[in-house]
Design a protein around this motif. Structure first.
Motif, PDB file in Angstrom:
ATOM      1  N   LEU A   5       0.869  -1.176   0.000  1.00 17.63           N
ATOM      2  CA  LEU A   5       0.000   0.000   0.000  1.00 17.63           C
ATOM      3  C   LEU A   5       0.904   1.224   0.000  1.00 17.63           C
ATOM      4  CD1 LEU A   5      -2.885   1.294   0.447  1.00 17.63           C
ATOM      5  CD2 LEU A   5      -2.301   1.272   2.877  1.00 17.63           C
ATOM      6  N   ARG A   8      -3.182   6.180   0.661  1.00 16.92           N
ATOM      7  CA  ARG A   8      -4.608   6.041   0.975  1.00 16.92           C
ATOM      8  C   ARG A   8      -5.104   7.351   1.555  1.00 16.92           C
ATOM      9  NH1 ARG A   8      -8.785   2.232   1.961  1.00 16.92           N
ATOM     10  NH2 ARG A   8     -10.225   3.042   3.482  1.00 16.92           N
ATOM     11  N   ASP A   9      -6.252   7.790   1.069  1.00 13.23           N
ATOM     12  CA  ASP A   9      -6.970   8.897   1.686  1.00 13.23           C
ATOM     13  C   ASP A   9      -8.437   8.501   1.705  1.00 13.23           C
ATOM     14  OD1 ASP A   9      -8.052   9.490  -0.860  1.00 13.23           O
ATOM     15  OD2 ASP A   9      -6.865  11.307  -1.134  1.00 13.23           O
ATOM     16  N   GLU A  13      -7.224   4.452  -2.793  1.00  6.71           N
ATOM     17  CA  GLU A  13      -6.184   3.625  -2.210  1.00  6.71           C
ATOM     18  C   GLU A  13      -5.313   3.169  -3.372  1.00  6.71           C
ATOM     19  OE1 GLU A  13      -6.965   0.614   1.048  1.00  6.71           O
ATOM     20  OE2 GLU A  13      -6.829  -0.698  -0.714  1.00  6.71           O
ATOM     21  N   ARG A  15      -2.519   0.461  -4.221  1.00  3.55           N
ATOM     22  CA  ARG A  15      -1.906  -0.741  -3.657  1.00  3.55           C
ATOM     23  C   ARG A  15      -1.698  -1.802  -4.732  1.00  3.55           C
ATOM     24  NH1 ARG A  15      -5.751  -4.654  -3.423  1.00  3.55           N
ATOM     25  NH2 ARG A  15      -7.903  -4.006  -3.128  1.00  3.55           N
ATOM     26  N   VAL A  76     -12.268   4.066  -3.029  1.00  9.41           N
ATOM     27  CA  VAL A  76     -12.623   3.571  -1.703  1.00  9.41           C
ATOM     28  C   VAL A  76     -14.132   3.321  -1.601  1.00  9.41           C
ATOM     29  CG1 VAL A  76     -12.674   4.148   0.765  1.00  9.41           C
ATOM     30  CG2 VAL A  76     -10.606   4.581  -0.582  1.00  9.41           C
TER      31      VAL A  76
END
Length: 187
Positions: A5, A8-9, A13, A15, A76
């Motif tokens: 990863l 991320r927020d 994401e 990854r 997300v």
């Protein structure tokens, strides 16, 4: 062991995808095949679910060998794959690599590629110890060139016959990133 990863927020994401996510990868490419195929010769209307599965398996093998590092951008909220970014053409002797990326057509215009370039650059510099990254964009690919510029990459000019695309040598703009080029915060 390198990170799986890298960003991320609340919205995305970035990854490493797994082979089980091949249907999501395939769906993202199908939703964007017209736009991606304009710049990437691997992408065409014949691209299949098996091609996505093969890509993800090869990604794992290449990552294990330190040859390439491929990541996907995930929305997300929906869990959809909304793009891809990779480090390839890694030359450990010179501590260099290329960055390649694409964003799903219905998610463009949100600076996602800029965020991804900055995230993978931090990964390359901090975890892999690389010292120079290049983005090479076909001269006609204005959007990709704009991503490089917004990412903080240095414009090194148009290089004649720099890429070979669909059987023809093509001019391409070369951009470079070194550790000091990255902003303190990701876009």
């Amino acid at each position: 062991m390198t990170s799986r990863l890298i960003f991320r927020d609340e919205h995305i994401e970035i990854r490493v995808p797994t082979e089980l996510e091949a249907p999501l990868h395939f769906e993202a490419i199908q939703a964007s095949v017209k736009e991606i195929s304009a710049w990437e010769s691997w992408c065409d209307t014949g691209y299949s679910l098996e091609d996505s599965r093969t890509y993800l398996i090869e990604s794992y093998v290449k990552r294990q060998r330190g040859l390439e590092y491929r990541f996907c951008l995930f929305d997300v909220a929906s869990g959809k794959i909304i793009g891809s970014i990779a480090l390839n053409r890694i030359v450990q002797e010179y501590k260099t690599a290329n960055i390649g990326y694409w964003i799903r057509s219905d998610f463009t215009g949100r600076s996602l590629a800029v965020t991804a370039v900055q995230a993978i650059s931090r990964f390359a510099f901090q975890e892999l110890g690389l010292t120079r990254l290049e983005i090479v964009a076909l001269a006609k690919n204005q959007r990709s060139r704009r991503v490089a510029e917004k990412s903080g990459a240095f414009d090194e000019g148009c290089h004649r016959n720099r890429l070979y695309y669909q059987g023809t040598p093509e001019d391409a703009w070369v951009y470079s990133l070194i550790p000091g080029d990255l902003p303190q915060k990701l876009v």
